[in-house]
Scaffold this motif. Structure first.
Motif, PDB file in Angstrom:
ATOM      1  N   ALA A  32       0.837  -1.201   0.000  1.00 46.78           N
ATOM      2  CA  ALA A  32       0.000   0.000   0.000  1.00 46.78           C
ATOM      3  C   ALA A  32       0.873   1.252   0.000  1.00 46.78           C
ATOM      4  O   ALA A  32       0.622   2.210  -0.751  1.00 46.78           O
ATOM      5  CB  ALA A  32      -0.928  -0.009   1.211  1.00 46.78           C
ATOM      6  N   LEU A  44      -8.230  -1.019   0.819  1.00 42.23           N
ATOM      7  CA  LEU A  44      -7.458  -1.823   1.757  1.00 42.23           C
ATOM      8  C   LEU A  44      -8.365  -2.768   2.531  1.00 42.23           C
ATOM      9  O   LEU A  44      -9.269  -2.331   3.247  1.00 42.23           O
ATOM     10  CB  LEU A  44      -6.698  -0.898   2.719  1.00 42.23           C
ATOM     11  CG  LEU A  44      -5.903   0.243   2.059  1.00 42.23           C
ATOM     12  CD1 LEU A  44      -5.285   1.137   3.120  1.00 42.23           C
ATOM     13  CD2 LEU A  44      -4.834  -0.321   1.123  1.00 42.23           C
ATOM     14  N   SER A  53      -6.889   1.703   9.264  1.00 38.95           N
ATOM     15  CA  SER A  53      -7.062   3.155   9.278  1.00 38.95           C
ATOM     16  C   SER A  53      -5.726   3.874   9.311  1.00 38.95           C
ATOM     17  O   SER A  53      -5.538   4.903   8.654  1.00 38.95           O
ATOM     18  CB  SER A  53      -7.904   3.567  10.487  1.00 38.95           C
ATOM     19  OG  SER A  53      -9.201   3.003  10.411  1.00 38.95           O
ATOM     20  N   ALA A  56      -4.271   3.677   5.850  1.00 35.41           N
ATOM     21  CA  ALA A  56      -4.994   4.584   4.965  1.00 35.41           C
ATOM     22  C   ALA A  56      -4.542   6.027   5.159  1.00 35.41           C
ATOM     23  O   ALA A  56      -4.325   6.767   4.187  1.00 35.41           O
ATOM     24  CB  ALA A  56      -6.499   4.459   5.210  1.00 35.41           C
ATOM     25  N   GLN A  57      -4.395   6.446   6.401  1.00 33.09           N
ATOM     26  CA  GLN A  57      -3.938   7.803   6.684  1.00 33.09           C
ATOM     27  C   GLN A  57      -2.527   8.033   6.139  1.00 33.09           C
ATOM     28  O   GLN A  57      -2.219   9.104   5.595  1.00 33.09           O
ATOM     29  CB  GLN A  57      -3.963   8.059   8.185  1.00 33.09           C
ATOM     30  CG  GLN A  57      -5.364   8.113   8.776  1.00 33.09           C
ATOM     31  CD  GLN A  57      -5.356   8.165  10.289  1.00 33.09           C
ATOM     32  OE1 GLN A  57      -4.298   8.279  10.909  1.00 33.09           O
ATOM     33  NE2 GLN A  57      -6.533   8.077  10.896  1.00 33.09           N
ATOM     34  N   GLU A  60      -2.468   8.389   2.255  1.00 36.44           N
ATOM     35  CA  GLU A  60      -3.048   9.645   1.794  1.00 36.44           C
ATOM     36  C   GLU A  60      -2.061  10.799   1.903  1.00 36.44           C
ATOM     37  O   GLU A  60      -2.145  11.771   1.153  1.00 36.44           O
ATOM     38  CB  GLU A  60      -4.333   9.946   2.565  1.00 36.44           C
ATOM     39  CG  GLU A  60      -5.471   9.036   2.143  1.00 36.44           C
ATOM     40  CD  GLU A  60      -6.819   9.572   2.560  1.00 36.44           C
ATOM     41  OE1 GLU A  60      -6.885  10.250   3.599  1.00 36.44           O
ATOM     42  OE2 GLU A  60      -7.792   9.306   1.843  1.00 36.44           O
ATOM     43  N   ALA A  66      -7.793   6.639  -0.246  1.00 34.24           N
ATOM     44  CA  ALA A  66      -7.876   5.298   0.323  1.00 34.24           C
ATOM     45  C   ALA A  66      -9.192   5.067   1.032  1.00 34.24           C
ATOM     46  O   ALA A  66      -9.822   5.999   1.540  1.00 34.24           O
ATOM     47  CB  ALA A  66      -6.720   5.070   1.298  1.00 34.24           C
ATOM     48  N   GLU A  67      -9.600   3.834   1.054  1.00 38.09           N
ATOM     49  CA  GLU A  67     -10.712   3.389   1.879  1.00 38.09           C
ATOM     50  C   GLU A  67     -10.347   2.017   2.431  1.00 38.09           C
ATOM     51  O   GLU A  67      -9.559   1.278   1.823  1.00 38.09           O
ATOM     52  CB  GLU A  67     -12.011   3.333   1.082  1.00 38.09           C
ATOM     53  CG  GLU A  67     -11.976   2.392  -0.117  1.00 38.09           C
ATOM     54  CD  GLU A  67     -13.281   2.416  -0.888  1.00 38.09           C
ATOM     55  OE1 GLU A  67     -14.283   1.898  -0.351  1.00 38.09           O
ATOM     56  OE2 GLU A  67     -13.285   2.946  -2.019  1.00 38.09           O
ATOM     57  N   CYS A  68     -10.880   1.675   3.576  1.00 37.08           N
ATOM     58  CA  CYS A  68     -10.517   0.397   4.177  1.00 37.08           C
ATOM     59  C   CYS A  68     -11.750  -0.353   4.661  1.00 37.08           C
ATOM     60  O   CYS A  68     -12.731   0.244   5.113  1.00 37.08           O
ATOM     61  CB  CYS A  68      -9.513   0.595   5.310  1.00 37.08           C
ATOM     62  SG  CYS A  68      -9.924   1.880   6.484  1.00 37.08           S
TER      63      CYS A  68
END
Length: 276
Positions: A32, A44, A53, A56-57, A60, A66-68
């Protein structure tokens, strides 16, 4: 199925939409990070909502969106429904199966627990094969795409202490190369990755020497290169390719005698340490 809110939704259509399973740790999280860049949307999947999370942060910050989603890969119907809904909403260009489970026969046991075999085979082979088949059909209809499986060099060895792990990875390996043969004419390129020891939560549970151990970041670089070059199969580090070749040419009784001498053990597996 649990999910975290889509972060910083882009106003433009991404050039790549990449779904990575096992993205909460290990190779999946490293991939990722490696793929994170502007005009890339990362989906994700993993078990740990908190770690997803965090990943994802982090991606970005590199310009990706991103989404999880917290998805249990032992529930095939749930995972398949989630994939169909996801791809219908945001067509996936790259699907990377990085999730995996590993375990060994406990000391004193003659064979592994049947429930353990079921769980490993679902996560390591059955669910990836099911989802990849669905995704291959969708990608072929759209005119192309990329699918990658993170397998293991264990697929090429008869490991007496890890029959479910080596067996499930062997099934995944043959499925991957067969799917590659079937889908290449449709511009859907399938890549099998067979790493040796990578410094992930899975390998950290093992005792004893881990020869040629590499970092998840280094592994991610090699995996990205293999996928971008549309390689059918990559084994790394290179000595493991030699070991696989050697075992394939030695008498099976000799190989089994050598493998039974292994003293490798592992600490008990925790649910949150299930990503490859």
């Amino acid at each position: 199925m649990k999910f975290c809110v889509l972060m910083k939704q882009a106003a433009i259509i991404p050039h790549k939409t990449i779904l990575i399973t096992g993205a909460s740790s290990g190779i999946g999280a490293a991939l990722a990070q490696h793929y994170a860049q502007t005009h890339t949307h990362l989906i994700l999947w993993g078990r740990s909502q908190k770690r997803l999370s965090q990943v994802a942060q982090s991606v970005e910050k590199k310009g990706a969106t991103a989404e999880c989603h917290s998805i249990d890969l032992t529930n095939i119907d749930e995972a398949l429904t989630a994939l169909r809904n996801q791809d219908s909403l945001t067509p996936i260009t790259h699907f990377i199966f990085a999730a995996g489970l590993g375990d060994m026969r406990k000391e004193g046991e003659l064979a592994e627990e049947p429930s353990l075999v079921t769980e490993l085979c679902l996560v390591n082979f059955t669910t990836p094969a099911t989802l990849a088949t669905e995704m291959a059909n969708r990608m072929a209809t759209r005119g192309g795409g990329a699918i990658a499986f993170i397998g293991s060099v264990a697929a090429f060895h008869d490991l007496p202490m890890s029959t479910a792990y080596s067996g499930s990875k062997a099934g995944l390996a043959r499925f991957s190369t067969a799917l590659h043969a079937a889908m290449s004419p449709h511009k859907v390129y399938v890549t099998l990755i067979s790493p040796g020891y990578v410094d992930t939560p899975m390998s950290q549970r093992l005792s004893g020497k881990l020869p040629f151990l590499i970092s998840p970041q280094k592994a991610a670089q090699k995996i990205h290169r293999a996928i971008s070059r549309r390689k059918a199969h990559l084994i790394f580090p290179w000595p493991f390719a030699f070991f696989a070749f050697l075992e394939g040419h030695l008498p099976r009784p000799v190989v089994h005698r050598i493998l039974r001498l292994s003293t490798m053990q592992q600490t008990p597996r925790k649910t949150e340490c299930s990503d490859t």
